[in-house]
Design a protein around this motif. Sequence first.
Motif, short mmCIF file in Angstrom:
data_model
loop_
_atom_site.label_atom_id
_atom_site.label_comp_id
_atom_site.label_asym_id
_atom_site.label_seq_id
_atom_site.Cartn_x
_atom_site.Cartn_y
_atom_site.Cartn_z
N VAL A 5 1.81 -28.41 -8.80
CA VAL A 5 3.04 -29.14 -8.54
C VAL A 5 2.70 -30.37 -7.71
N SER A 6 3.11 -31.53 -8.19
CA SER A 6 2.72 -32.79 -7.55
C SER A 6 3.94 -33.62 -7.18
N ASN A 7 4.14 -33.84 -5.89
CA ASN A 7 5.15 -34.77 -5.38
C ASN A 7 6.52 -34.57 -6.03
N LEU A 8 6.96 -33.32 -6.06
CA LEU A 8 8.17 -32.95 -6.78
C LEU A 8 9.41 -33.20 -5.92
N VAL A 21 7.40 -32.18 -2.75
CA VAL A 21 6.78 -30.85 -2.74
C VAL A 21 5.51 -30.88 -3.59
N SER A 22 4.41 -30.44 -3.00
CA SER A 22 3.13 -30.38 -3.72
C SER A 22 2.40 -29.10 -3.36
N PHE A 23 1.88 -28.41 -4.35
CA PHE A 23 1.04 -27.23 -4.11
C PHE A 23 0.33 -26.86 -5.41
N LEU A 170 4.64 -16.93 -7.81
CA LEU A 170 5.36 -17.80 -6.88
C LEU A 170 6.66 -17.07 -6.54
N ILE A 171 6.82 -16.69 -5.28
CA ILE A 171 7.89 -15.76 -4.89
C ILE A 171 8.69 -16.32 -3.73
N ALA A 172 10.01 -16.32 -3.87
CA ALA A 172 10.89 -16.61 -2.74
C ALA A 172 11.39 -15.27 -2.20
N THR A 173 11.00 -14.93 -0.99
CA THR A 173 11.41 -13.66 -0.40
C THR A 173 11.30 -13.73 1.11
N HIS A 174 12.18 -12.97 1.78
CA HIS A 174 12.11 -12.84 3.24
C HIS A 174 11.40 -11.55 3.64
N ILE A 175 11.02 -10.74 2.63
CA ILE A 175 10.39 -9.45 2.88
C ILE A 175 8.88 -9.62 2.95
#
Length: 205
Positions: A5-8, A21-23, A170-175
Amino acid sequence: MGLNVSNLTIARGGVRVLEGVSFTLDPGHAIVLRGPNGIGKTTLLRTVAGLQPPVSGRVETDPDSIVYAGHSDGIKATLSVAENLQFWAQVFGETDIETAIAAFQLERLVTRPAGGLSAGQKRRLGLARLLVTGRPVWILDEPTVSLDAEAVAMFAEAVRAHLRRGGSALIATHIELGLPEAYVLEVGPYRAVAAEVDDFDEAFL
């Protein structure tokens, strides 16, 4: 197979929420997104998964390598647990559902209509779909919702097994999932800066 992901820059409802956002997500690794509710984690995941276009920037990966699991379990209520998994396996050109059944301990539920499952059981079935896709890049939005501690452990082990096989997530989580291969990406620093209006009257032009 990973992704870059480049400069999103991404938007929700026409309003920019995250910028720059870059990673890089490499095979065998996971990235966990962290940040307050409403900051744009879901929008970021949907953009990376190809479900909506970015404002600018690039997502480099093979689109056929990605499977996305959002807030919906994606199951058919009138089909049994086994039939649901068979349906999704066929969609992705796969045949094995036994691995998914075992990973989420669905053996006693295989003949039960999905509509009769509890919320936690439906979530386990929804996540079991990941294992029948054969796709290496998992993009997951709050996957542990409705799961008890035992089921969270099942899910975490399924992710670890996926990473050991060379997959990525790629995970969005608070756990805390106990993934030693995971890198935590705080999205707060990428929050879009709201446009400032220098002249009050310009707001009405």
